[in-house]
Design a protein around this motif. Structure first.
Motif, short mmCIF file in Angstrom:
data_model
loop_
_atom_site.label_atom_id
_atom_site.label_comp_id
_atom_site.label_asym_id
_atom_site.label_seq_id
_atom_site.Cartn_x
_atom_site.Cartn_y
_atom_site.Cartn_z
N PRO A 18 7.93 32.08 3.12
CA PRO A 18 7.60 30.77 3.69
C PRO A 18 7.05 29.85 2.61
O PRO A 18 6.46 30.32 1.63
CB PRO A 18 6.53 31.09 4.75
N ASP B 296 6.01 22.90 3.74
CA ASP B 296 5.87 23.53 5.05
C ASP B 296 5.52 22.51 6.12
O ASP B 296 5.86 22.68 7.30
CB ASP B 296 4.83 24.65 5.01
N THR C 131 14.41 26.61 1.39
CA THR C 131 13.30 26.22 2.26
C THR C 131 13.75 25.11 3.21
O THR C 131 13.40 25.11 4.40
CB THR C 131 12.10 25.77 1.43
#
Length: 423
Positions: free
Chosen positions: A241, A322, A342
């Motif tokens: 992540p 994120d 990502t």
């Protein structure tokens, strides 16, 4: 509990994933020693690992060696620059890496080694040089998979071919790829001979994928090319992540990411951002008259920007992906594996603008799976940028293809996978 040496060359894009693995293994109760470059000492300790610095002859600042090196930058993108990178950034550290790994294995003979695929410190013993072998050697491929087989080249299957004709063509293209890296392979063989290796040295990338006990690739099958049969020692582990930002405060423009207009993110990454006129500045200028909100992450001081940002642009040194990417509609990037995947994992299509290192291989995957557009240049024109953005935002098939790949990323847990491989 497993005793693990986590190692990487001192390159940002190689080291960051290993810091994440180190932290994850520590949280699960394992004993971790981090063998990393000196600029990552604080991060290694923050991850809970025991930090051991790479020897001086294997430590360097990749921002100077890669991003601002006149010798390297004088070479044209392609084979010459790729060989320079592999030789001077990775092969050059072999002696120091080997010595450091041997010292750590003398301390803990039962330790496993978890390293990036371009950490070459375990190669000498694997090829017959004196020394200890780690109990288990797991290699993490953080960059694009530079391996072909009978069904594909490193840049994807050759179009219009079937059956034996395709097999012969793929074999020839893959042999040509290995031949392109002859100077890198020769440099590796010279160092291995110095260190006492006695077994034949394979081509460089053959060694990358064949010498470790197992290779965990930080990707998913849906972002790879179709293969006849991946080797048993090859595992698709998914991606880590994105690292959350340390600053909990949102930029003052954060509320503008409300879906009222499409959000286009542009970045040149953390290393190849020495010349913002290649991609970031042309994108800001190209999209100035479009009804989009452009978020430019400079990954260096924003004063490096040589133009005044247009009214529809917001510029920041860094914005945590994120938080940002789930609010984005498109990423324009020079194509590093980490940032590209990502974005795909967040369901965001990409426009690829990279020609150095493994970036063309990432771009070829994006084009093959219709996850965005490969502009096949690191310096796109304003017209190319506008056309690509208009096409991807206007064609829902791109986002639908990305959704399918995104589901595969969500189904993988790389830390659990690697933990199991280390046992």
């Amino acid at each position: 509990m497993v005793s693990v040496i986590v190692a990487s060359p001192p390159v940002f894009g190689e080291t960051v994933p290993m810091l994440e693995f180190a932290a994850g293994l520590v949280r699960r109760g394992h004993s971790v020693t981090a063998l990393l470059g000196s600029r990552f000492a604080e991060s290694a300790r923050a991850a809970g690992a025991r930090y051991v610095p790479l020897p001086e002859n294997a430590d360097y600042d990749d921002r100077l060696l890669l991003g601002a090196n006149p010798e390297r930058n004088a070479l044209p993108p392609g084979p010459e620059q790729f060989n320079w990178d592999l030789t001077n950034v990775f092969v050059a550290g072999m002696n120091g890496q080997h010595e450091a790994v041997q010292r750590l294995l003398d301390e803990e003979p039962d330790a496993a080694l978890l390293c990036t695929s371009l950490f070459v410190g375990a190669w000498p013993v694997a090829l017959g040089a004196p020394g200890r072998r780690p109990r288990r050697w797991v290699s993490v491929a953080a960059a694009a998979i530079c391996a072909g087989d009978d069904a594909t080249t490193v840049f994807g299957p050759l179009p219009g071919l079937r059956g034996e004709e395709a097999v012969r063509a793929h074999r020839a293209a893959n042999a040509e790829f290995h031949a392109m890296l002859t100077s890198t392979t020769s440099a590796a063989r010279d160092r291995l001979t110095e260190l006492g290796a006695t077994e034949p040295v394979p081509d460089f990338y053959t060694a990358v994928y064949s010498l470790p006990d197992v290779v965990a690739a930080l990707t998913v099958p849906e972002f790879d090319f179709p293969r006849v049969a991946p080797t048993p020692a090859f595992t698709y582990a998914g991606i880590l992540p994105p690292h959350p930002g340390n600053d909990p405060r949102k930029p003052p423009w954060w509320d503008e990411l409300d879906g009222e207009r499409p959000v286009v993110v542009v970045t040149q990454g953390t290393t190849a951002n020495g010349d913002l006129t290649q991609l970031l500045e042309p994108t800001l200028l190209a999209l100035a008259d479009m009804d989009v909100l452009v978020i430019a992450t400079v990954c260096r001081d924003v004063s490096a920007l040589g133009i005044d940002p247009p009214a529809n642009a917001r510029v920041a040194e860094y914005v945590p992906f994120d938080s940002l990417l789930p609010r984005a509609d498109l990423l324009i990037t020079n194509g590093g594996a980490g940032g590209t995947q990502t974005a795909l994992a967040a369901g965001v299509p990409v426009v690829m603008c990279g020609t150095t290192e493994e970036k063309p291989m990432n771009a070829a995957r994006v084009a093959y799976h219709r996850l965005g557009i490969d502009l096949k240049t690191a310096t796109p024109s304003r017209e190319q940028i506008v056309e690509a953005v208009t096409t991807v935002l206007g064609d829902p098939s791109y986002r639908e293809a990305v959704r399918r790949v995104s589901a595969s990323y969500a189904a993988h847990d790389p830390i659990t996978t690697v933990e199991a491989l280390l046992r």
